[in-house]
Motif scaffolding. Structure first.
Motif: not given
Length: 293
Positions: A62, A121-122, A207, A119, A69, A64-65, A30-32
């Motif tokens: 940040v 992040p991507e 999101e 973290f 976070l 994730r999914d 899962i990408a951050t």
């Protein structure tokens, strides 16, 4: 018989183990994702503060999914000798007193980098391209090393991605603001033009849009309204008033009452009534879009 059962158990375990390995290898991590927003000290006039605009607030979250976070929020002190513009105070509500004791931009950037390092992040998304531009412009004013810009340089324009996900059916020069995205996604944006809040709004809306949990008719309705407003303003006969017509609030009261009646009866959409009142404000020498009462 006992040896055969052992062999079968071994074989079954092996098959199950290979299946689990294949399942693990095919599953994508899962990408951050990080979302960032900034507020900067905009000009009141060209050449103000030596002709330099600068970042005065950085906010980031940040995700994730779909779950937030952690968050980051800081003001940035003005450069020595600079003053905050009236335009910035009116737009963001940030005053010079809010910036007292805040870190200078280099220290704020270092803290942001440390936050992102936690973290990894991507992707780092901002609403548009302006946040990246202003981050790099402010960094140049302080001669910040290239290594310290490892995240700032890679900030991506989120609206390119969002426009694709919204599947906009028409070519348009109209742009959607964070407030517009909140309207589409039914997110309560109770305090816009705050970098941290806007980063949260951007994350929540993106999101929601990524998961397709929005009404496409709201998108079309919003674009229709913005297009109508744009055409209205472009075709109005009064472009600007150099000499103000003197009308008191008492003289404007009947006009306000008339608009309130039209609004209550539902004869005209709110945006048409607002555009009409903007014209009245312009005639009286006031600033359209600021006084919406």
């Amino acid at each position: 018989m006992e040896e055969t059962n052992k062999q079968n158990t071994k074989n079954n375990t092996g098959k199950g183990h290979r299946k689990r390995n294949r399942h693990r290898s095919n599953k994508k991590p899962i990408a951050t994702i990080a979302y960032i927003d900034t507020e900067f000290n905009a000009f009141d006039y060209y050449g103000q503060n030596g002709g330099s605009q600068e970042i005065i607030q950085i906010g980031a979250v940040v995700v994730r999914d779909g779950k937030q976070l952690d968050g980051f929020n800081t003001f940035c002190a003005l450069k020595k000798g600079h003053v905050i513009s009236k335009r910035t105070v009116k737009l963001t509500g940030i005053k010079e007193s809010d910036l007292k004791g805040a870190p200078a931009f280099p220290e704020a950037l270092e803290a942001l980098n440390t936050f992102f390092d936690r973290f990894g992040p991507e992707h780092i998304f901002a609403y548009g391209s302006e946040d990246r531009i202003q981050m790099l412009n402010t960094a140049r004013q302080y001669n910040i090393d290239r290594d310290e810009l490892r995240y700032a340089e890679n900030i991506e324009d989120n609206m390119k991605t969002v426009s694709t996900m919204l599947k906009l059916k028409r070519k348009s020069n109209l742009t959607l603001s964070v407030k517009d995205l909140c309207e589409i996604c039914e997110v309560n944006a109770d305090r816009p033009h705050d970098a941290y809040n806007d980063a949260i709004y951007l994350a929540e809306c993106t999101e929601i849009i990524k998961r397709g949990k929005f009404d496409p008719e709201r998108v079309e309705g919003l674009l229709d309204r913005k297009n109508w407003m744009s055409n209205y303003r472009m075709s109005r006969r009064i472009k600007e008033c150099r000499e103000s017509v003197i009308l008191t609030d008492e003289e404007l009261a009947p006009v306000r009452a008339m608009i309130a009646v039209l609004q209550e009866n539902g004869d005209y959409p709110d945006y048409q009534l607002q555009a009409l009142f903007d014209d009245l404000l312009m005639i009286t020498g006031r600033i359209p879009g600021i006084d919406n009462n």
